[in-house]
Motif scaffolding. Structure first.
Motif, PDB file in Angstrom:
ATOM      1  N   LYS A   1       0.819  -1.204   0.000  1.00 55.20           N
ATOM      2  CA  LYS A   1       0.000   0.000   0.000  1.00 55.20           C
ATOM      3  C   LYS A   1       0.863   1.268   0.000  1.00 55.20           C
ATOM      4  CE  LYS A   1      -3.941  -2.273   0.699  1.00 55.20           C
ATOM      5  NZ  LYS A   1      -5.042  -2.325  -0.314  1.00 55.20           N
TER       6      LYS A   1
ATOM      7  N   GLU B   1     -10.130  -2.764   6.427  1.00 55.78           N
ATOM      8  CA  GLU B   1      -8.972  -2.488   5.569  1.00 55.78           C
ATOM      9  C   GLU B   1      -7.701  -2.317   6.398  1.00 55.78           C
ATOM     10  OE1 GLU B   1     -10.882  -0.231   1.688  1.00 55.78           O
ATOM     11  OE2 GLU B   1     -10.778   0.874   3.594  1.00 55.78           O
ATOM     12  N   TRP B   2      -7.851  -1.664   7.522  1.00 56.64           N
ATOM     13  CA  TRP B   2      -6.692  -1.468   8.389  1.00 56.64           C
ATOM     14  C   TRP B   2      -6.247  -2.790   9.013  1.00 56.64           C
ATOM     15  CZ3 TRP B   2      -3.085   1.889   8.645  1.00 56.64           C
ATOM     16  CH2 TRP B   2      -3.302   3.219   8.270  1.00 56.64           C
TER      17      TRP B   2
ATOM     18  N   GLN C   1      -6.481  -5.723   7.726  1.00 50.83           N
ATOM     19  CA  GLN C   1      -5.802  -6.487   6.685  1.00 50.83           C
ATOM     20  C   GLN C   1      -4.355  -6.010   6.516  1.00 50.83           C
ATOM     21  OE1 GLN C   1      -7.031  -9.185   4.895  1.00 50.83           O
ATOM     22  NE2 GLN C   1      -4.873  -9.331   4.266  1.00 50.83           N
TER      23      GLN C   1
ATOM     24  N   ALA D   1     -10.104   4.911   5.007  1.00 50.32           N
ATOM     25  CA  ALA D   1     -10.060   3.451   5.128  1.00 50.32           C
ATOM     26  C   ALA D   1     -10.907   2.959   6.296  1.00 50.32           C
ATOM     27  CB  ALA D   1      -8.613   2.990   5.278  1.00 50.32           C
TER      28      ALA D   1
ATOM     29  N   MET E   1      -3.981   4.072  -0.367  1.00 47.27           N
ATOM     30  CA  MET E   1      -4.940   3.850   0.718  1.00 47.27           C
ATOM     31  C   MET E   1      -5.031   5.130   1.539  1.00 47.27           C
ATOM     32  SD  MET E   1      -4.823   1.001   3.749  1.00 47.27           S
ATOM     33  CE  MET E   1      -5.641   1.283   5.316  1.00 47.27           C
TER      34      MET E   1
END
Length: 582
Positions: free
Chosen positions: A192, A556-557, A559, A552, A547
């Motif tokens: 990312k 998502e964080w 992951q 987010a 990202m």
């Protein structure tokens, strides 16, 4: 007509110049006096047959005496006023247009200005070669590196940090900044590219953030101040020196022109011609004119009072201090830190209040504690300061302390290149002082500079030293920074060569050896490189899957955190493997 002494316009019939105050001899009177003088001389030498040889000798002696008196009068009139000579001597120590040898060779001032106004790129690296401690020595080949790109006009910056372990690239981090956006990436830990648009309603983004925004609110942190902080940082870029915060030259100029403190001190001091002295000037012994200078106690008090009042009231300085602390406090509060002040203005006001109290206390005691400053000043043939001795007494708590200062400026390529300044403090029970000595030379082939600072108190002494040399033809250099006490000696030495040097524009410096020693033992040896040069292209923008850290979600964080954990574990085993093979 014009005054023959100062060249200002004066009345045709003037007997004395109203500007310079010197006597004006009209042409007719001058011609008449000249004819009379010629007649007198003629009377002395005509009819030599009627004069005896004794009378001729006597006449010649009279002529010689008259000539000597005339020459002395001319010389005496052309000699500067003692106070003017001393003031000009002090002003000669540092000249605004002076170009020092190091700047002539490397162009440091232009290099700095270019870094603040033009596109550039630079790099720095440092690697561990050897260490006296076995555990640390096992990490030989490890180091760090930094690569930067700057575009001050567009206000864009790119930085790439690198960490090496045993010669292996272990970890890197990249950061990109412009006036609105911040991007960051750690390729070894995540694919990312983390972004933050801090220039567009940052507070609104935080309020709408589904995860990070909530965490910030719960912790009490305020990230919205980051926008103001970055605006402050950008204010240093692509602006003239006068427009940047903390313009020291501008402050000094305002002080000289607006305070009147220096001029009042000049006016108050008394200067009288004294015995001459012999001092070394540019490598040769030279007879220097001596002057006895006295600065009255009240003049010293007035100088301190006027100077402190100026700096306390200077709006530019107040503004710079306030803005600086505003940013410090804003970022501190953003991270929930606790400070006793709520703003930079409050902090500045408190600092000024404390300073004013201290200054008032000092001024109140100076009348009883400070005496006149008695000085001897010696001026060389060029009107430059060659030496100075100053002394005074300071009384406090019933005890008198004698202060003395000795200065010798032996010149060279510039007046202070070879110089010694010593300050001594003595009373009945103790003594101490500081001595700063500088030597150097520059002959277009090599440059050397040596500076020592000796601090002594009773029988204890600490010496700080710097020794530097540069060979222009081979572009090789050596630097040493030393610290010596009565019991220990330490030094850091740097040796290397300039692979590239384009004065004021570009340089590539190899640091072949950076060595630290303590009491004769080589503790650690490093090597590295530094480079700086103009950049032709554009500042690099990070590429990859972006990202938005505020937009987010929690999933998502999570992951990202899980991916990072796995890769950190992999880096750990990779590092252990590299270290076991060392």
């Amino acid at each position: 007509m014009k005054c023959p002494h100062c060249n200002n316009e004066i009345d045709d019939e003037a007997k004395v110049c109203p500007d310079c105050g010197k006597e004006i001899v009209q042409e007719e009177e001058a011609e008449k006096k000249e004819m009379e003088n010629k007649g007198d001389v003629a009377e002395m030498v005509i009819e030599p047959k009627k004069k005896s040889s004794k009378k001729l000798i006597a006449g010649g002696a009279v002529i010689a005496a008259v000539a000597a008196v005339g020459i002395f009068s001319v010389v005496n009139k052309s000699e500067k006023d003692p106070k003017e000579a001393v003031i000009e001597a002090f002003e000669s120590v540092y000249k605004e247009d002076m170009v020092y040898p190091s700047d002539e060779i490397f162009g440091w001032s232009q290099l700095y200005e270019n870094s603040m106004t033009q596109k550039s790129e630079g790099s720095f690296s440092l690697v561990l070669d050897q260490c006296a401690e076995p555990t640390v020595n096992s990490l030989a080949g490890s180091g760090l590196s930094v690569y930067t790109q700057d575009d001050p006009e567009a206000k864009k910056v790119y930085v790439d940090y690198g960490l090496q372990l045993g010669g292996m690239d272990l970890l890197s981090a990249q950061v990109y900044l412009d006036e609105n956006n911040m991007m960051a990436a750690v390729p070894e830990l995540s694919e990312k590219v983390f972004t933050l648009n801090y220039g567009e309603d940052l507070q609104g983004q935080i309020d709408a953030s589904p995860y990070i925004g909530k965490m910030l609110k719960e912790s009490g942190a305020d990230l919205s101040v980051f926008t103001d902080y970055m605006d402050y940082i950008w204010s240093f870029y692509n602006t003239s020196e006068e427009e940047r915060p903390f313009d020291i030259e501008g402050l000094w100029s305002r002080y000289k022109e607006g305070s009147g403190a220096i001029e009042a001190l000049k006016e108050a001091m008394t200067v009288e011609k004294a015995e001459d002295g012999t001092y070394t000037v540019n490598g040769k012994e030279e007879k220097c004119r001596g002057y006895h200078v006295v600065i009255p106690q009240q003049a010293v008090i007035n100088f301190v009072e006027t100077t402190s009042k100026f700096f306390m009231e200077d709006e530019g300085l107040k503004k710079d201090i306030t803005e600086y602390f505003d940013q410090i406090f804003a970022m501190a509060y953003a991270s929930s830190s606790i400070y006793p002040y709520s703003s930079g203005e409050e902090m500045q006001a408190e600092m000024w209040k404390m300073a004013e109290e201290g200054i008032n206390n000092m001024l109140g005691s100076m009348e009883e504690s400070v005496e006149d400053i008695d000085m001897m000043v010696y001026v060389n043939k060029k009107g430059q300061l060659a030496a100075m001795q100053a002394k005074t007494n300071v009384s406090a708590d019933g005890e008198t302390v004698a202060l003395s200062m000795d200065v010798e400026l032996q010149g060279g390529n510039y007046l202070t290149q070879n110089s010694t300044v010593s300050l001594t403090v003595e009373n009945d029970s103790t003594s101490g002082g500081i001595v700063v000595a500088a030597t150097g030379a520059y002959d277009k082939k090599s440059l050397t500079k040596n500076i020592s600072l000796v601090i002594s108190a009773d029988r204890e002494q600490i010496t700080l030293g710097f020794d530097g040399n540069y060979d222009i033809e081979n572009k090789a250099y050596g630097l040493e920074f030393s610290l010596n006490t009565d019991e220990d000696q330490g030094a850091i030495t740097v040796d290397g060569v300039f692979n590239q040097l384009e004065k004021g524009k570009a340089m590539d410096i190899a640091m072949d050896s950076v060595k630290a020693t303590w009491n004769g033992t080589d503790m650690v040896t490093l090597s590295g490189e530094y480079s700086f040069k103009p950049m032709d292209g554009e500042v690099q923008v990070l590429e990859g899957e972006q990202m938005d850290i505020l937009a987010a979600t929690e999933d998502e964080w999570m992951q990202v955190v899980n991916d990072m954990g796995t890769k950190i574990l992999g880096l750990y085993f990779q590092a252990m493997s590299a270290m076991s093979g060392m």
